[in-house]
Design an enzyme around this catalytic site. Sequence first.
Site, short mmCIF file in Angstrom:
data_model
loop_
_atom_site.label_atom_id
_atom_site.label_comp_id
_atom_site.label_asym_id
_atom_site.label_seq_id
_atom_site.Cartn_x
_atom_site.Cartn_y
_atom_site.Cartn_z
N TYR A 19 0.84 -1.21 0.00
CA TYR A 19 0.00 0.00 0.00
C TYR A 19 0.87 1.25 0.00
CZ TYR A 19 -3.09 3.74 1.42
OH TYR A 19 -3.75 4.94 1.49
N ARG A 58 1.76 6.86 -6.75
CA ARG A 58 0.64 7.77 -7.01
C ARG A 58 1.04 9.20 -6.68
NH1 ARG A 58 -4.90 6.88 -3.70
NH2 ARG A 58 -3.41 6.88 -1.96
N GLU A 98 -14.34 -0.58 5.78
CA GLU A 98 -14.32 0.73 5.14
C GLU A 98 -15.63 0.88 4.37
OE1 GLU A 98 -10.40 1.73 3.52
OE2 GLU A 98 -11.43 2.50 1.74
C1 3EB Z 1 -7.78 6.23 5.52
O1 3EB Z 1 -8.63 6.99 5.97
C2 3EB Z 1 -8.25 4.87 5.14
O2 3EB Z 1 -5.22 5.56 -0.45
O3 3EB Z 1 -6.79 6.14 -1.86
C3 3EB Z 1 -9.33 5.47 2.38
C4 3EB Z 1 -9.66 6.04 1.13
C5 3EB Z 1 -8.05 5.01 2.60
C6 3EB Z 1 -8.70 6.12 0.12
C7 3EB Z 1 -6.40 5.79 -0.73
C8 3EB Z 1 -7.10 5.09 1.58
C9 3EB Z 1 -7.42 5.66 0.35
O4 3EB Z 1 -6.58 6.54 5.41
C10 3EB Z 1 -7.67 4.36 3.90
#
Ligand code: 3EB
Length: 310
Positions: A119, A126, A304
């Site tokens: 990740y 990105r 999520e």
């Molecule tokens: C967070 O709040 C949870 O890396 O695009 C949520 C939405 C999360 C998008 C991303 C990661 C992403 O950090 C993880």
Amino acid sequence: MGAIIYQKAEAEPWPLPREVPRIYVQMVRPQDESVAEIWYSSNAVRYESTGTTTIAHDGEYLFVATGFTEKGDQLEVQTERLYLETFRLLDRLAYTTICRIWNYVPEVNQDDRNGHERYKVFCSGRSKAFTQYFPEADTEFSAATGIGSMGGDVGVVFLAKKAGEVIHLENPEQTPAYFYPEQYGPRSPSFARATYARSQVGRGYHIFVSGTASVIGYESVHQGDITRQVETSIDNINTVVSAINLNAYGINSGHGAHSLSSVKVYIRHERDFATVKALCERHCPNRPIAYLHADICRSDLDVEIEGVAY
Ligand code: 3EB
């Protein structure tokens, strides 16, 4: 105009007209039905494709389904390249305002050969693409989801608009993801908590709510407690789409988790499905909710939730 199809690896391709851009994502448990998220347009839609990227656009919105097969340990550079190519494509077709991005990354919590969690490696690629392409706009990101899939290629879907009114929203209870401290990765995640996009015609709008987890400030909370993680995710959604928050951005509307459409809930552990379903049905009554089996990109979180308000 485009589709995201959640189905098992061995399933028949979803029957859609050949030209419709689509992406297949492995997130469905063996005992569950496939789910297709289909984006429609009431305007005339044009379709295009370049290599593995398929595109639809209707004069207001553009849908891109893209991705790559990983080669060796190249997740970071392949991600960066894919994002840069897509940014160029959006420029060329003149849909330059990004509204929503979905990122599907297999083995998202696994370490790569260098011991870096995939990740975080994905976030680096990105982020480098955003910095390179938009050097002046270092906090200008749209709503997004970054989530693990259960196999297959890395997949990315972009929804972009012709220039028009778009406002990226944050949640006052959460640190903007692009300001997360270093411990969450050398390059912070490039997304906003939600994106408000006003329609060019009439008074309509969409608020694309990002994948929302049990994060307060920048920290994961309620590790190991699925019920409280769902409650905190719902609270976070309620806050970001509340009238108070929208009004602070000059948007004259108000929503809550109960008024979300296209709700998708990502659940890490099969054992949590029943609990999460019961809670979500209570918070988002009388609307279809898709429950998907996926690794959450923070390894200490198990659920999520995302959706669209309009
Ligand atoms: C967070 O709040 C949870 O890396 O695009 C949520 C939405 C999360 C998008 C991303 C990661 C992403 O950090 C993880």
